[in-house]
Design a protein around this motif. Structure first.
Motif, PDB file in Angstrom:
ATOM      1  N   ARG A 198      43.481 -14.970 -13.801  1.00  0.00           N
ATOM      2  CA  ARG A 198      43.024 -16.410 -14.326  1.00  0.00           C
ATOM      3  C   ARG A 198      41.629 -15.765 -15.677  1.00  0.00           C
ATOM      4  NH1 ARG A 198      39.926 -20.148 -10.116  1.00  0.00           N
ATOM      5  NH2 ARG A 198      42.296 -20.324  -9.667  1.00  0.00           N
ATOM      6  N   LYS A 199      40.447 -14.507 -15.526  1.00  0.00           N
ATOM      7  CA  LYS A 199      39.628 -14.046 -17.313  1.00  0.00           C
ATOM      8  C   LYS A 199      40.762 -14.030 -17.945  1.00  0.00           C
ATOM      9  CE  LYS A 199      35.994 -12.160 -13.752  1.00  0.00           C
ATOM     10  NZ  LYS A 199      35.999 -10.980 -13.614  1.00  0.00           N
ATOM     11  N   GLU A 204      42.278 -15.913 -23.856  1.00  0.00           N
ATOM     12  CA  GLU A 204      42.763 -15.630 -24.457  1.00  0.00           C
ATOM     13  C   GLU A 204      42.552 -17.422 -25.376  1.00  0.00           C
ATOM     14  OE1 GLU A 204      46.851 -15.183 -22.066  1.00  0.00           O
ATOM     15  OE2 GLU A 204      46.642 -13.871 -22.875  1.00  0.00           O
ATOM     16  N   HIS A 205      42.202 -18.549 -24.267  1.00  0.00           N
ATOM     17  CA  HIS A 205      42.045 -19.460 -24.211  1.00  0.00           C
ATOM     18  C   HIS A 205      40.864 -19.754 -25.562  1.00  0.00           C
ATOM     19  CE1 HIS A 205      41.340 -24.175 -24.479  1.00  0.00           C
ATOM     20  NE2 HIS A 205      40.245 -23.590 -24.279  1.00  0.00           N
ATOM     21  N   GLN A 206      39.681 -18.433 -25.473  1.00  0.00           N
ATOM     22  CA  GLN A 206      37.911 -18.873 -26.051  1.00  0.00           C
ATOM     23  C   GLN A 206      38.311 -17.942 -27.319  1.00  0.00           C
ATOM     24  OE1 GLN A 206      36.246 -16.158 -23.435  1.00  0.00           O
ATOM     25  NE2 GLN A 206      34.923 -18.128 -22.316  1.00  0.00           N
ATOM     26  N   GLU A 209      40.588 -20.620 -29.578  1.00  0.00           N
ATOM     27  CA  GLU A 209      39.785 -21.698 -30.469  1.00  0.00           C
ATOM     28  C   GLU A 209      39.169 -20.738 -31.268  1.00  0.00           C
ATOM     29  OE1 GLU A 209      37.638 -22.824 -26.746  1.00  0.00           O
ATOM     30  OE2 GLU A 209      38.305 -24.436 -26.549  1.00  0.00           O
ATOM     31  N   MET A 210      38.492 -19.690 -31.157  1.00  0.00           N
ATOM     32  CA  MET A 210      37.947 -19.003 -32.282  1.00  0.00           C
ATOM     33  C   MET A 210      38.736 -18.945 -33.582  1.00  0.00           C
ATOM     34  SD  MET A 210      35.931 -15.932 -30.111  1.00  0.00           S
ATOM     35  CE  MET A 210      34.951 -14.857 -31.559  1.00  0.00           C
ATOM     36  N   GLU A 211      39.628 -18.490 -33.252  1.00  0.00           N
ATOM     37  CA  GLU A 211      40.833 -18.830 -34.713  1.00  0.00           C
ATOM     38  C   GLU A 211      40.739 -19.281 -35.482  1.00  0.00           C
ATOM     39  OE1 GLU A 211      44.139 -16.919 -32.940  1.00  0.00           O
ATOM     40  OE2 GLU A 211      43.606 -14.572 -32.746  1.00  0.00           O
ATOM     41  N   MET A 212      41.455 -20.592 -34.422  1.00  0.00           N
ATOM     42  CA  MET A 212      41.408 -22.188 -34.927  1.00  0.00           C
ATOM     43  C   MET A 212      40.390 -22.554 -35.762  1.00  0.00           C
ATOM     44  SD  MET A 212      43.356 -23.921 -31.180  1.00  0.00           S
ATOM     45  CE  MET A 212      42.961 -25.639 -33.042  1.00  0.00           C
ATOM     46  N   GLU A 213      39.268 -21.997 -35.291  1.00  0.00           N
ATOM     47  CA  GLU A 213      37.717 -22.648 -35.924  1.00  0.00           C
ATOM     48  C   GLU A 213      37.500 -21.526 -36.934  1.00  0.00           C
ATOM     49  OE1 GLU A 213      34.476 -21.588 -32.753  1.00  0.00           O
ATOM     50  OE2 GLU A 213      34.825 -23.403 -32.325  1.00  0.00           O
TER      51      GLU A 213
END
Length: 238
Positions: A198-199, A204-206, A209-213
């Protein structure tokens, strides 16, 4: 030759007419439309026999009985014509269909009745079912040689849903048919491995998101740079 373009019925008829009216050769049509010689020759032969209706688009596959398939195969082995000739004679849209039946026959595979029943694939998958009903449906499907289509029609469930249930049942037994939608384990119910998984998913999700930003920021900076950078003037050579 590149990728073959998809042509309309009107364009296919035009190609056939161009050849039959002796306005263009097959080679010229191959170059003009980027279609291989064999395909054009097949179209011409079918058009000569059946007319424009040989190119009619069908929304779903035709229905073929076991007896009809056997008749077609026997006609080919009796020397009544080539694959294309047989397809034309029995009004089968593609000679490749005839070829597949012959291949099955030669491999001693059974030629079965084929009724596409497209409505089976369009059924609503969201109908609620209890675990006991899903077990009953899966058992019926397995007892009838995984006939998903017949099972879907009988129990009013989509083909895709039954296919998924059978896969889950074969891999996890009856437990695989439990509907776990909306059920999530609490942190206390998780094993150490599940907690780590889960961690990892959260990280991976975070990261995503950073890569997209960052990607968005780069695009904005590039737009701003182009907007405010002075245009370079170049002198013409005289």
């Amino acid at each position: 030759m590149g990728r073959k373009p998809k042509l309309s019925t009107k364009e296919k008829v035009y190609i056939c007419e161009q050849y039959l009216n002796r306005e263009k050769s097959v080679r010229e049509l191959v170059n003009d439309f980027n279609i291989d010689k064999k395909t054009i020759s097949t179209w011409i032969k079918m058009y000569q026999s059946l007319g424009p209706r040989c190119f009619n688009h069908k929304t779903h596959n035709a229905k073929y009985t076991k007896e009809f398939k056997q008749q077609v195969v026997q006609a080919y082995f009796a020397g009544e014509g080539s694959l294309v000739d047989i397809a034309i004679k029995y009004e089968i849209p593609s000679y490749s269909t005839v070829r597949s039946w012959i291949k099955k026959y030669n491999n001693l595979e059974e030629l079965k009745d084929y009724d596409p029943k497209p409505e089976v694939y369009m059924k609503d998958r969201s109908r609620k079912t209890a675990k006991e009903e899903r077990i009953k449906i899966v058992n019926y499907c397995l007892e009838h040689n995984k006939n998903y289509k017949e099972t879907a029609e009988l129990f009013d469930i989509s083909y895709t849903q039954i296919y998924q249930w059978v896969r889950k049942y074969l891999s996890a037994g009856e437990e695989g048919l439990i509907d776990r939608r909306g059920q999530h384990k609490t942190e206390e119910q998780l094993s150490e491995t599940e907690k780590l998984q889960r961690k990892v998913k959260l990280l991976e999700h975070q990261l995503k998101e950073m890569e997209m930003e960052n990607e968005l920021l780069k695009k904005v900076q590039e737009i701003e740079r182009r907007r405010y950078s002075p245009k370079r003037k170049t002198k013409r050579n005289t």
